[in-house]
Write a protein that holds these residues in place. Structure first.
Motif, PDB file in Angstrom:
ATOM      1  N   LEU A 242     -57.396 -24.407 -16.291  1.00  0.00           N
ATOM      2  CA  LEU A 242     -57.716 -23.961 -14.939  1.00  0.00           C
ATOM      3  C   LEU A 242     -56.567 -23.165 -14.333  1.00  0.00           C
ATOM      4  O   LEU A 242     -56.783 -22.139 -13.670  1.00  0.00           O
ATOM      5  CB  LEU A 242     -58.041 -25.164 -14.046  1.00  0.00           C
ATOM      6  N   ILE A 245     -56.631 -19.717 -15.735  1.00  0.00           N
ATOM      7  CA  ILE A 245     -57.728 -18.934 -15.136  1.00  0.00           C
ATOM      8  C   ILE A 245     -57.339 -18.446 -13.746  1.00  0.00           C
ATOM      9  O   ILE A 245     -57.488 -17.260 -13.417  1.00  0.00           O
ATOM     10  CB  ILE A 245     -59.010 -19.803 -15.059  1.00  0.00           C
ATOM     11  N   ARG A 276     -63.540 -19.231 -18.035  1.00  0.00           N
ATOM     12  CA  ARG A 276     -64.334 -20.225 -17.309  1.00  0.00           C
ATOM     13  C   ARG A 276     -65.577 -20.622 -18.123  1.00  0.00           C
ATOM     14  O   ARG A 276     -66.005 -21.776 -18.092  1.00  0.00           O
ATOM     15  CB  ARG A 276     -64.764 -19.679 -15.950  1.00  0.00           C
ATOM     16  N   LYS A 286     -66.113 -22.317 -10.082  1.00  0.00           N
ATOM     17  CA  LYS A 286     -65.316 -22.054  -8.881  1.00  0.00           C
ATOM     18  C   LYS A 286     -65.771 -22.968  -7.747  1.00  0.00           C
ATOM     19  O   LYS A 286     -66.940 -23.337  -7.668  1.00  0.00           O
ATOM     20  CB  LYS A 286     -65.484 -20.601  -8.417  1.00  0.00           C
TER      21      LYS A 286
END
Length: 617
Positions: A242, A245, A276, A286
């Motif tokens: 994460l 990203i 993702r 998200k």
């Protein structure tokens, strides 16, 4: 004064012979006194060290008994350095021979400036490696941090001095030490793009950590646009999936707003989207926020198709960067509101004032929710509104909506309201911001007075209600000035924040008086607004008469015993031809008689307000 300049100029220019001709024949005590004098905050010894004149420096120490630890103010790259000792000046300027001489003469190798900067830190800042080595050899403490908690290693990393960073680490510098705001040398590498120093730090045990804003070095690199560092950290798997990203998403936002490179941003966002969706069984979604008007109801992309659609609309790309930054950094990070304001300014430059106002109000609300009242960033936002609205009015008054201007006024008054209970305990910085905020509020009142011909009866009532709320707060500026004092004082040091045309002083006076502002309020010098209006600096007969017609006392005395008409310039007295009896009541005459005959009245008239009335006469 002349001999001081002679010595100072000789030291500045390295003219040893001129110094000797002037000083050699003088008594020692006189010479010592002369060389301790300052010009622009600096002594001759400081200037000699700053400019690297070894012969002058040694003459001043050996023959003139100059204090080797004397401090003063010197200039480096346009910045004034206060309380700098000679060895700091020599180290900062890169004069190794002067540093050696000063240490030989007994200078303190760890002496500090006002900001707690040492000679070693000064040498690290500009990359003077030989001076760094020499200072450490003679006992310089590599861990002494400046007033912000930044160490020598941190500044070396930020300034990309690889050889110095390597030397410091070899000599035991703490690679994971934090500043007062929680950043480490890795953060400094990330912000400046020092890839090789980052590798060096990682090889020597540096770890990824967060600062007080929750920023990792990875996020810091992404915000600064340093792609190689983002790639290094992610390739070494020093972060979670994460985090990798979000770093790519932030990096893309940086390419949109700082580098104006939309194609690279699209590439980075596409890469982040692929990460993702890397695992079909467990995609990383998200955290989407509700659409808001400030971002023109834009929502973040979640599919490749939506991302491709962005490529044909640069404005949508810019909204994406704002959405991404707010989601990842949160509203408390300075960059979040900064880029919202920046985007608003771009809209304003293109004449799209509505979009600018929407974004700026959103940023202002964000700041007021997070920061304490009187925060510098909030004040900057309010000042920007003053400039924006006055610019709009200078082009066409009809371009400004009452609702927009009034809503910002209310937010500005909130700043005063939220700090009202602690004004007496404010530090100098916050007190300055408090005074400026009063000026900003008055500027908004002036703008709204300009708008009065266009507003409705309901809007006029709203304005008066809000002004009454302000008056009830009774904010006081410098020297105890009330709002009315400040309005009468325009053109001096108060609130001349209108950048494009004259402040409507009479209108603001009238508005304040209509809602009940006391007309005879006094400042710390006993002056009423009438005194200010009559004084030579302002000399405004129209304003003077406005105050009189609203009940101002013509015979109120200030602390020097002067009434307002005593302050009128002699060449302007013809402008103040008026019947004094018209503005002096029987009550005033009685008070004057009591004072003239020195009749005791304190504790005998029954009312404190009546005592004050007599006292003012």
């Amino acid at each position: 004064m002349e001999f001081k300049n002679i010595v100072f100029n000789a030291a500045r220019d390295g003219k040893l012979r001129r110094l000797k001709l002037f000083l050699d024949h003088r008594p020692k005590e006189e010479v010592k006194l002369i060389v301790s004098l300052r010009t622009n905050g600096a002594t001759p010894l400081l200037i000699a060290a700053r400019n690297g004149y070894l012969n002058v420096l040694e003459y001043l120490i050996d023959k003139c008994n100059a204090d080797i630890e004397q401090v003063g103010t010197v200039n480096f790259d346009g910045e004034s350095i206060e309380a700098a000792p000679p060895i700091w000046c020599a180290a900062a300027a890169g004069h190794l021979t002067c540093v050696k001489s000063l240490i030989t003469h007994g200078a303190n190798v760890n002496s500090k400036t006002k900001t707690n900067s040492t000679p070693l830190r000064a040498a690290c800042f500009d990359g003077h490696i030989e001076i760094v080595k020499y200072l450490v050899e003679y006992g310089a403490d590599i861990e002494i941090a400046n007033r912000h908690g930044h160490t020598c290693l941190m500044i070396s990393a930020y300034k990309k001095h690889l050889n110095i960073a390597d030397f410091l680490i070899t000599n035991g510098a703490q690679v994971n030490r934090k500043s007062f705001k929680g950043n480490t040398a890795l953060h400094d590498c990330a912000e400046s793009g020092s890839l090789e120093i980052m590798k060096l730090l990682l090889m020597n045990g540096a770890i990824m950590d967060v600062d007080s804003y929750g920023m990792t070095p990875l996020k810091a690199a992404a915000l600064s646009g340093h792609t190689p560092i983002v790639e290094l950290i992610t390739s070494l798997r020093l972060c979670t999936q994460l985090e990798a990203i979000e770093a790519l998403e932030l990096l893309g936002a940086t390419f949109v707003d700082k580098k104006h490179d939309i194609l690279t941003a699209l590439t980075l966002w596409r890469k982040a989207l692929n990460l993702r969706n890397l695992s079909d069984n467990c995609p990383i979604f998200k955290l989407m926020s509700e659409p808001n008007i400030a971002y023109d109801k834009a929502v973040e992309f979640t599919t490749v198709e939506q991302l491709d659609e962005l490529a044909i609309d640069p404005d949508l790309m810019r909204m994406q960067s704002l959405l991404i930054r707010e989601r990842i950094l949160g509203p408390s990070h300075p960059d979040t509101s900064y880029y919202i304001r920046y985007r608003g300014a771009v809209y304003a430059d293109s004449g799209n004032y509505d979009r600018c106002i929407q974004l700026w109000i959103y940023a202002l609300d964000m700041q007021q929710k997070i920061f304490d009242a009187l925060n510098t960033m909030t004040q900057s936002s309010l000042l920007s509104f003053v400039e924006l609205f006055s610019l709009m009015m200078s082009k066409s008054i009809s371009t400004v909506r009452f609702s927009d201007l009034f809503s910002v006024l209310r937010r500005a008054i909130y700043e005063l309201e939220a700090s009202a209970g602690r004004v007496g305990a404010l530090n100098d910085h916050d007190l300055t911001n408090y005074n400026r905020t009063i000026n900003i509020v008055l500027s908004f009142l002036g703008l709204l007075c300009r708008l009065k011909p266009l507003i409705t009866v309901k809007q006029d009532l709203q304005l008066k209600t809000e002004t009454y709320r302000l008056v009830k707060l009774n904010p006081r500026g410098k020297n105890g000035s009330s709002l009315l004092h400040m309005v009468c004082n325009v053109g001096e040091t108060s609130f001349a924040l209108f950048p494009f045309y004259e402040m409507p002083v009479i209108d603001i006076c009238g508005l304040l008086l209509q809602v009940g502002h006391p007309v005879d309020v006094i400042d710390s010098a006993g002056n009423t607004p009438l005194h200010i209006s009559a004084s030579a600096k302002h000399n405004n007969p129209t304003q003077f008469m406005t105050l009189l017609e609203n009940g101002a006392h013509l015979d109120y005395s200030n602390t020097t015993g002067k009434v307002a008409l005593d302050l009128v310039p002699t060449d302007s007295t013809n402008l103040y031809q008026l019947s004094r009896l018209k503005y002096i009541t029987l009550q005033c005459l009685c008070a004057q008689t009591i004072n003239k005959n020195r009749i005791p009245f304190k504790g005998r008239v029954g009312l404190k307000s009546l005592e004050e009335f007599i006292q003012n006469h």
